[in-house]
Design an enzyme around this catalytic site. Sequence first.
Site, PDB file in Angstrom:
ATOM      1  CD  GLN A   5     161.537  92.689  28.396  1.00 55.39           C
ATOM      2  OE1 GLN A   5     160.441  93.222  28.271  1.00 55.39           O
ATOM      3  NE2 GLN A   5     162.313  92.406  27.376  1.00 55.39           N
ATOM      4  CG  HIS A  43     161.464  98.426  31.087  1.00 54.19           C
ATOM      5  ND1 HIS A  43     162.187  99.591  31.129  1.00 54.19           N
ATOM      6  CD2 HIS A  43     160.711  98.497  29.961  1.00 54.19           C
ATOM      7  CE1 HIS A  43     161.880 100.337  30.067  1.00 54.19           C
ATOM      8  NE2 HIS A  43     160.986  99.680  29.346  1.00 54.19           N
ATOM      9  CB  ALA A  72     145.219  89.755  23.933  1.00 53.40           C
ATOM     10  N   GLY A  73     142.204  90.475  24.403  1.00 51.62           N
ATOM     11  CA  GLY A  73     140.813  90.045  24.522  1.00 51.62           C
ATOM     12  C   GLY A  73     139.897  90.847  23.608  1.00 51.62           C
ATOM     13  NE  ARG A 121     157.322  92.638  25.884  1.00 46.88           N
ATOM     14  CZ  ARG A 121     157.108  93.949  25.945  1.00 46.88           C
ATOM     15  NH1 ARG A 121     156.995  94.663  24.840  1.00 46.88           N
ATOM     16  NH2 ARG A 121     157.037  94.555  27.115  1.00 46.88           N
ATOM     17  CB  THR A 168     157.881 104.854  27.983  1.00 44.03           C
ATOM     18  OG1 THR A 168     158.016 104.270  26.689  1.00 44.03           O
ATOM     19  CG2 THR A 168     158.044 106.352  27.836  1.00 44.03           C
ATOM     20  CD  GLU A 169     162.951  99.852  24.844  1.00 45.02           C
ATOM     21  OE1 GLU A 169     162.880  99.086  25.820  1.00 45.02           O
ATOM     22  OE2 GLU A 169     163.091  99.452  23.684  1.00 45.02           O
ATOM     23  N   GLY A 172     139.110  88.144  29.557  1.00 48.38           N
ATOM     24  CA  GLY A 172     140.090  89.234  29.555  1.00 48.38           C
ATOM     25  C   GLY A 172     139.648  90.346  28.629  1.00 48.38           C
ATOM     26  CG  LEU A 200     157.891 101.508  32.051  1.00 45.70           C
ATOM     27  CD1 LEU A 200     159.021 100.508  32.079  1.00 45.70           C
ATOM     28  CD2 LEU A 200     156.906 101.151  30.955  1.00 45.70           C
ATOM     29  CB  SER A 256     154.190  93.269  24.412  1.00 45.15           C
ATOM     30  OG  SER A 256     153.065  92.833  25.106  1.00 45.15           O
ATOM     31  CG  ASP A 261     143.872  85.829  37.792  1.00 44.90           C
ATOM     32  OD1 ASP A 261     144.893  86.047  38.467  1.00 44.90           O
ATOM     33  OD2 ASP A 261     142.798  86.414  37.958  1.00 44.90           O
ATOM     34  NE  ARG A 280     161.874  97.002  26.830  1.00 39.76           N
ATOM     35  CZ  ARG A 280     160.565  97.035  26.750  1.00 39.76           C
ATOM     36  NH1 ARG A 280     159.849  96.015  27.162  1.00 39.76           N
ATOM     37  NH2 ARG A 280     159.963  98.096  26.280  1.00 39.76           N
ATOM     38  CG  PHE A 288     160.790 101.095  21.282  1.00 39.98           C
ATOM     39  CD1 PHE A 288     160.521 102.428  21.483  1.00 39.98           C
ATOM     40  CD2 PHE A 288     160.069 100.158  22.021  1.00 39.98           C
ATOM     41  CE1 PHE A 288     159.553 102.843  22.395  1.00 39.98           C
ATOM     42  CE2 PHE A 288     159.100 100.558  22.943  1.00 39.98           C
ATOM     43  CZ  PHE A 288     158.841 101.888  23.130  1.00 39.98           C
TER      44      PHE A 288
HETATM   45  C1  LIG Z   1     153.690  99.943  32.382  1.00 37.91           C
HETATM   46  C2  LIG Z   1     153.719  99.116  31.133  1.00 37.91           C
HETATM   47  C3  LIG Z   1     154.062  99.694  29.924  1.00 37.91           C
HETATM   48  C4  LIG Z   1     154.096  98.927  28.756  1.00 37.91           C
HETATM   49  N1  LIG Z   1     154.434  99.523  27.580  1.00 37.91           N
HETATM   50  C5  LIG Z   1     154.413  98.799  26.433  1.00 37.91           C
HETATM   51  C6  LIG Z   1     154.681  99.416  25.170  1.00 37.91           C
HETATM   52  O1  LIG Z   1     154.877 100.626  25.074  1.00 37.91           O
HETATM   53  N2  LIG Z   1     154.670  98.644  24.068  1.00 37.91           N
HETATM   54  C7  LIG Z   1     154.419  97.294  24.128  1.00 37.91           C
HETATM   55  O2  LIG Z   1     154.414  96.644  23.088  1.00 37.91           O
HETATM   56  N3  LIG Z   1     154.147  96.692  25.306  1.00 37.91           N
HETATM   57  C8  LIG Z   1     154.131  97.413  26.458  1.00 37.91           C
HETATM   58  N4  LIG Z   1     153.845  96.795  27.643  1.00 37.91           N
HETATM   59  C9  LIG Z   1     153.406  95.393  27.645  1.00 37.91           C
HETATM   60  C10 LIG Z   1     151.965  95.309  27.169  1.00 37.91           C
HETATM   61  O3  LIG Z   1     151.259  96.457  27.565  1.00 37.91           O
HETATM   62  C11 LIG Z   1     151.239  94.091  27.729  1.00 37.91           C
HETATM   63  O4  LIG Z   1     151.999  92.940  27.540  1.00 37.91           O
HETATM   64  C12 LIG Z   1     149.898  93.906  27.016  1.00 37.91           C
HETATM   65  O5  LIG Z   1     149.169  95.109  27.011  1.00 37.91           O
HETATM   66  C13 LIG Z   1     149.091  92.806  27.665  1.00 37.91           C
HETATM   67  O6  LIG Z   1     147.804  92.806  27.083  1.00 37.91           O
HETATM   68  P1  LIG Z   1     146.806  91.626  27.390  1.00 37.91           P
HETATM   69  O7  LIG Z   1     145.575  91.932  26.613  1.00 37.91           O
HETATM   70  O8  LIG Z   1     147.479  90.342  27.171  1.00 37.91           O
HETATM   71  O9  LIG Z   1     146.508  91.735  28.970  1.00 37.91           O
HETATM   72  P2  LIG Z   1     145.943  92.931  29.884  1.00 37.91           P
HETATM   73  O10 LIG Z   1     145.856  94.228  29.205  1.00 37.91           O
HETATM   74  O11 LIG Z   1     146.724  92.856  31.156  1.00 37.91           O
HETATM   75  O12 LIG Z   1     144.438  92.469  30.182  1.00 37.91           O
HETATM   76  C14 LIG Z   1     144.161  91.325  30.971  1.00 37.91           C
HETATM   77  C15 LIG Z   1     142.662  91.213  31.142  1.00 37.91           C
HETATM   78  O13 LIG Z   1     142.351  89.959  31.733  1.00 37.91           O
HETATM   79  C16 LIG Z   1     141.352  90.115  32.708  1.00 37.91           C
HETATM   80  N5  LIG Z   1     141.493  89.035  33.685  1.00 37.91           N
HETATM   81  C17 LIG Z   1     142.640  88.583  34.264  1.00 37.91           C
HETATM   82  N6  LIG Z   1     142.362  87.569  35.100  1.00 37.91           N
HETATM   83  C18 LIG Z   1     141.020  87.356  35.043  1.00 37.91           C
HETATM   84  C19 LIG Z   1     140.136  86.454  35.683  1.00 37.91           C
HETATM   85  N7  LIG Z   1     140.544  85.548  36.571  1.00 37.91           N
HETATM   86  N8  LIG Z   1     138.811  86.545  35.392  1.00 37.91           N
HETATM   87  C20 LIG Z   1     138.347  87.473  34.513  1.00 37.91           C
HETATM   88  N9  LIG Z   1     139.150  88.360  33.884  1.00 37.91           N
HETATM   89  C21 LIG Z   1     140.475  88.291  34.142  1.00 37.91           C
HETATM   90  C22 LIG Z   1     141.561  91.502  33.268  1.00 37.91           C
HETATM   91  O14 LIG Z   1     140.357  92.017  33.776  1.00 37.91           O
HETATM   92  C23 LIG Z   1     142.021  92.274  32.021  1.00 37.91           C
HETATM   93  O15 LIG Z   1     140.909  92.806  31.354  1.00 37.91           O
HETATM   94  C24 LIG Z   1     153.797  97.548  28.821  1.00 37.91           C
HETATM   95  C25 LIG Z   1     153.439  96.971  30.023  1.00 37.91           C
HETATM   96  C26 LIG Z   1     153.415  97.738  31.174  1.00 37.91           C
HETATM   97  C27 LIG Z   1     153.068  97.052  32.464  1.00 37.91           C
END
Ligand SMILES: Cc1cc2nc3c(=O)[nH]c(=O)nc-3n(C[C@H](O)[C@H](O)[C@H](O)COP(=O)(O)OP(=O)(O)OC[C@H]3O[C@@H](n4cnc5c(N)ncnc54)[C@H](O)[C@@H]3O)c2cc1C
Length: 569
Positions: free
Chosen positions: A226, A228, A14-15, A381, A240-241, A10, A238, A386, A207, A272, A113
């Site tokens: 959740q 929104h 986080a990754g 949340r 945004t909040e 990922g 979305l 997040s 996944d 929310r 928020f």
């Molecule tokens: C529109 C929107 C607005 C948001 N706004 C906010 C905000 O303002 N503040 C807040 O705190 N949170 C917000 N959130 C929530 C927050 O953005 C997400 O929860 C957070 O960014 C998730 O990060 P992540 O690194 O866990 O996953 P992601 O950023 O989703 O990354 C997942 C990664 O995993 C990889 N991956 C997935 N499956 C596989 C596989 N099988 N093989 C190889 N690679 C794979 C993908 O390529 C990707 O790089 C928002 C979410 C959305 C959808």
Amino acid sequence: MRQHQVIIVGGGLAGMRAAQKAQEMGADVAMISKIYPTRSHSAAAQGGVQAAVSPDDSWESHAYDTVKGSDYLGDQDAIEILCSEAPDDIYALERMGVIFNRTDDGTIDARAFGGTSVKRTCYVADQTGQVLLHVMWEQLLKSGLTLYSEWFVTRLLVEDGRIAGCVALEIPTGRIEVFRAKAIVLATGGIGQVYNPTTNGLVVTADGQALAYAAGATLMDMESVQHHPTTMKANGVLITEGARGEGAFLLNANGERFMEKYAPNMKELASRDVVSRAETLEIREGRGIDGCVLLDLRHLGRDLIMSKLSQIVELARDYANTNILEAPVPIRPGHHYIMGGIKTDVDGRTWDVSGQGRWRGVEGLFAAGECANVSVHGGNRLGGNSLLDTIVFGRRSGAGATEYANGSDWAPTSEDALLADQEAAVKAIFDRPSDGLRASHVRLEMGTAMDDGIAVFRNEEGMQATLTRVRELKKDYGRVSVHNRGRVFNTDLLSVLELGYMLDVAEVIAVSALNRRESRGAHAREDYPERNDEEYLKHTIVHRGADGDPVLDFLPVTMTRWQPQERTY
Ligand SMILES: Cc1cc2nc3c(=O)[nH]c(=O)nc-3n(C[C@H](O)[C@H](O)[C@H](O)COP(=O)(O)OP(=O)(O)OC[C@H]3O[C@@H](n4cnc5c(N)ncnc54)[C@H](O)[C@@H]3O)c2cc1C
């Protein structure tokens, strides 16, 4: 066979944070991502990231708001870590180059928020996630991270309960390879496409949750999904909040600020779950407009809107044909986030190190970000928490994985057998008659069933109907075929694999939701409208049974200093 001490699956926030930390600690680390990292869903985050950086604020206050927001289902030890470590992580991001918005005296600005007692959400206009992701990616490019971009992980390899590596398919060529690793960090994001509509990107397909579940890990609180309060009707995109954070009003068809009735103190800035329920009730009781209520920003004025919320001006124009400078935009609750995920401890470990066997897991497998559940969000949340979760626990899981890898040997893997096995699985899909079911069709059916039965309000009958439908679709899955049988960039094949993951996770969500016979956070049951601490102040945990069916159990919630209280806003 490729081999790395630590593999991060990922390339979202986080990754990236996990990779950064693992590199800093000297690990041989590689990142695998199915899309180029800066295209991850994290880039879509607009509103901001919470941290008590103001001298008038405290991490304890942040922690209390988070515990209350979680409807007391969050583990308080993890929440204390999240909130107390947040300010240092924000400063670390700033030093990397994140240009947070500032106040006139030059300190980091914060916006209000939902569900927070003070303004605590640090932000970069309405592009926070995009900026964080790009700045962090620059750092990783500089440090020479090994990246496998457009590689799709299809399986985790487990030997004697320990992680041994993973199998991945290179999307541009269709080649399948085995990757050996001492530790793997899953950072694969949420489950968005399990629902239709959703605010999440098309690649957000559960996944990691499904891979971990299949490998023997535990999924926790998967009923905590959740919705929104402000998404657009046309496609679930979305708003945004941050809009309400900056002072936007919610209005019903009579022009009333209805939140005054449901949350007299915080109004539009209640948490929310509360706002989504209020909107749903207004619409159900006939005070909506075409299935929506209205979000009104006009009184904020052009200057504020254009400087802090310009992206939503474009989104509302493109998807709702509305100029928000001049008219309110119709919005409604829509799927957004999952609080539940792969059960981890505060160092990202998916296995129980207490020696008490309290939950099942896979040694050497870590998880962070939205796919994980370290339990900082519980039943609901708070916005902005997040991104913070990805940063704090991404870092901690990167550290945990490196330490684990340094202290362990390589587990054995049998490359040839694994490759043959995976090739056979792909061939089996190619061999299905091409007039079979289409993945897009089954996906829509699943998404609609989930949105019908397990959304803002839930009841036994509706959830049971959803579970039945999902199980029928799981049976149909064996007939889902591909039109494209080539190996190069076969997105048709990927959508079949993703659908399989999503069906498994949809089933776990439905089973978990049916099992919680109370209302808590986002899990609002019409047939059990009250929170029931006596019976349900506990986490739902699920692992995959020998027959492939989900097996349910419970785990206690960790309390440190906040006892459950009635939750009002
Ligand atoms: C529109 C929107 C607005 C948001 N706004 C906010 C905000 O303002 N503040 C807040 O705190 N949170 C917000 N959130 C929530 C927050 O953005 C997400 O929860 C957070 O960014 C998730 O990060 P992540 O690194 O866990 O996953 P992601 O950023 O989703 O990354 C997942 C990664 O995993 C990889 N991956 C997935 N499956 C596989 C596989 N099988 N093989 C190889 N690679 C794979 C993908 O390529 C990707 O790089 C928002 C979410 C959305 C959808």
